[in-house]
Design an enzyme around this catalytic site. Structure first.
Site, PDB file in Angstrom:
ATOM      1  N   GLU A   1       0.828  -1.210   0.000  1.00 26.02           N
ATOM      2  CA  GLU A   1       0.000   0.000   0.000  1.00 26.02           C
ATOM      3  C   GLU A   1       0.863   1.262   0.000  1.00 26.02           C
ATOM      4  O   GLU A   1       0.578   2.232   0.714  1.00 26.02           O
ATOM      5  CB  GLU A   1      -0.916   0.018   1.230  1.00 26.02           C
ATOM      6  CG  GLU A   1      -1.758  -1.235   1.380  1.00 26.02           C
ATOM      7  CD  GLU A   1      -2.751  -1.172   2.541  1.00 26.02           C
ATOM      8  OE1 GLU A   1      -2.998  -0.093   3.108  1.00 26.02           O
ATOM      9  OE2 GLU A   1      -3.286  -2.251   2.889  1.00 26.02           O
TER      10      GLU A   1
ATOM     11  N   ASP B   1       2.552   4.696  -0.196  1.00 27.20           N
ATOM     12  CA  ASP B   1       2.377   6.109  -0.528  1.00 27.20           C
ATOM     13  C   ASP B   1       3.312   6.910   0.369  1.00 27.20           C
ATOM     14  O   ASP B   1       3.811   6.395   1.369  1.00 27.20           O
ATOM     15  CB  ASP B   1       0.916   6.591  -0.472  1.00 27.20           C
ATOM     16  CG  ASP B   1       0.174   6.288   0.823  1.00 27.20           C
ATOM     17  OD1 ASP B   1       0.823   5.998   1.849  1.00 27.20           O
ATOM     18  OD2 ASP B   1      -1.073   6.372   0.817  1.00 27.20           O
TER      19      ASP B   1
HETATM   20  C1  XIL Z   1      -8.504   2.843   2.968  1.00 31.51           C
HETATM   21  C2  XIL Z   1      -9.086   3.308   1.651  1.00 31.51           C
HETATM   22  O1  XIL Z   1      -8.058   3.826   0.852  1.00 31.51           O
HETATM   23  C3  XIL Z   1     -10.161   4.363   1.896  1.00 31.51           C
HETATM   24  O2  XIL Z   1     -10.823   4.691   0.682  1.00 31.51           O
HETATM   25  C4  XIL Z   1     -11.187   3.852   2.895  1.00 31.51           C
HETATM   26  O3  XIL Z   1     -12.111   4.884   3.211  1.00 31.51           O
HETATM   27  C5  XIL Z   1     -10.498   3.369   4.162  1.00 31.51           C
HETATM   28  O4  XIL Z   1      -9.514   2.394   3.858  1.00 31.51           O
HETATM   29  N1  XIL Z   1      -4.801   0.290   5.420  1.00 31.51           N
HETATM   30  C6  XIL Z   1      -5.507  -0.610   4.649  1.00 31.51           C
HETATM   31  C7  XIL Z   1      -6.415  -0.109   3.578  1.00 31.51           C
HETATM   32  O5  XIL Z   1      -5.295  -1.831   4.773  1.00 31.51           O
HETATM   33  O6  XIL Z   1      -7.508  -0.958   3.365  1.00 31.51           O
HETATM   34  C8  XIL Z   1      -6.888   1.296   3.856  1.00 31.51           C
HETATM   35  O7  XIL Z   1      -7.627   1.754   2.729  1.00 31.51           O
HETATM   36  C9  XIL Z   1      -5.723   2.195   4.168  1.00 31.51           C
HETATM   37  C10 XIL Z   1      -4.986   1.720   5.403  1.00 31.51           C
END
Ligand code: XIL
Length: 392
Positions: free
Chosen positions: A302, A304
């Protein structure tokens, strides 16, 4: 899917801008670049007419040239992914084109979460997630399934009744959820995030409904149930802040070893890698390698890199460095099989809604212009021509 989550992203660590270290990371990979500079382009067979091949600048029309992240990563075998907002697929042409061309794996940002899949008990809505799976197949992409067991984005029918359920009832509901969802997508999911964010930063297990009612055995159960439903999917544990060495990473490591000793079918560990310029760069390569040495696949799931807005020159430099180091860390760990970015453009990133005053965390801006960090990742991939090839 717009459910507001409890913030679960990394908390403050050290307040230090992550400058300078990117040079070190690039240095590690410099030899292959030197070789290719003298021996012609290693990407020649990927080049399309008019492609910007070695300027390290973003192409004028991102996604239309051979300098896509996906094609640049292909020689190493590393899959480059993005979390996809399925509402934009097919409705926003630029977003859809970037999703189709830049990436070789996709993750559903929200549509495979429990509240989206089973909004009313016993009534399933797989349509948005099916749309993503179809899209991926059409574009030769693999799918990371995200996520089966989590404390967030649970359906309201479940949270409302959780307190009144017995352990056996809750266990049966969890088993049915996992087996229904994994069976639905059987054969179509490359990696499943089976359990997400089960630990606190201090290394204790999160005190959520799963731990409270089922005890820590829910984690092993979840992996076993998922494996029964799709024996070929790679099953991952996924979390944030385990990029850093410390209590949380050590606790996850201990748990994974214990699961392996018990014969639980766990295949990999996902490192969310939500970074912030003010907290410094993690020692991701070292931490990942430790897990890889257990015989596990790893993945950045994930990524960023957020910062305070407006972005200063210093923050931009720090972002570039952190992106480069994250991708380099993954490239340097042979068992790191995919590098997924949590979104495409700043306009649809979860960051501004979750961390007030922060943003600019992704590779394209909110007008879909590629930012400097896009060029940084292109360059890092080009430099990695000699990285060990993934065979899995
Ligand atoms: C986030 C999404 O990006 C948002 O759109 C949603 O409102 C909340 O969840 N960790 C995770 C992801 O495992 O599923 C999350 O995604 C961000 C943090």
């Amino acid at each position: 899917m717009t459910t507001a989550p409890t913030t679960t992203a990394p908390r403050a660590r050290r307040r230090a801008l992550a400058l300078g270290a990117g040079v070190v990371a690039v240095g590690v990979l410099a030899a292959p670049l030197a070789a290719s500079a003298h021996g012609g382009s290693p990407w020649g067979h990927h080049a399309a007419p008019g492609a910007v091949s070695h300027g390290h600048r973003p192409p004028a029309h991102p996604g239309t040239t051979a300098d896509t992240l996906r094609s640049l990563a292909a020689p190493s075998g590393l899959r480059i992914g993005a979390a996809i907002n399925t509402d934009k697929l097919g409705t926003d042409a630029t977003y859809t084109e970037l999703a189709a061309t830049q990436f070789s794996t996709v993750s559903p940002e929200n549509v495979m979460k429990w509240d989206a899949i089973e909004p009313t008990q016993g009534t399933y809505d797989f349509a948005p997630a099916d749309k993503l799976v179809d899209f991926a197949q059409k574009h030769g992409q693999l799918v990371r399934g995200h996520t089966l067991v989590w404390h967030n984005q649970l359906p309201s029918w479940l949270t409302a009744e959780a307190d009144s359920l017995s352990a056996d009832e809750l266990r049966a509901i969890l088993k049915k959820h996992i087996q229904t969802e994994v069976s639905h997508f059987k054969g179509q999911i490359w990696q499943w995030d089976v359990v997400n964010e089960a630990f606190n930063d201090d290394g204790t297990l999160r005190d959520d409904i799963w731990l409270q009612k089922l005890g820590e055995g829910y984690i092993a159960d979840a992996f076993r149930w998922a494996h029964q439903a799709d024996p070929k999917a790679k099953l991952f544990y996924n979390d944030y802040n385990i990029e850093y060495t410390g209590a949380k990473s050590e606790a996850v490591y201990a748990m994974v070893k214990k699961l392996q000793a018990q014969g639980v079918p766990i295949d990999g560990v996902g490192f969310q890698d939500h970074l912030d310029t003010q907290y410094g760069t993690p020692n991701l390569q070292e931490t990942m390698q430790k897990f890889a040495d257990l015989g596990l696949d790893t993945a950045v799931t994930e990524a960023d890199v957020r910062t305070t807005l407006p972005v200063t020159t210093v923050e931009q430099t720090a972002q570039n460095s952190m992106w480069s180091q994250s991708l380099s860390a993954c490239l340097l760990v042979k068992r790191c099989i995919s590098f997924t970015i949590w979104g495409i453009d700043d306009g649809s990133s979860w960051v501004p809604g979750t961390f007030p005053g922060e943003g600019a965390a992704l590779l394209w801006d909110d007008a879909y212009q590629p930012k400097a960090q896009f060029g940084v990742l292109q360059q890092t991939l080009e430099l990695a021509a000699g990285a060990p090839r993934r065979t899995r």
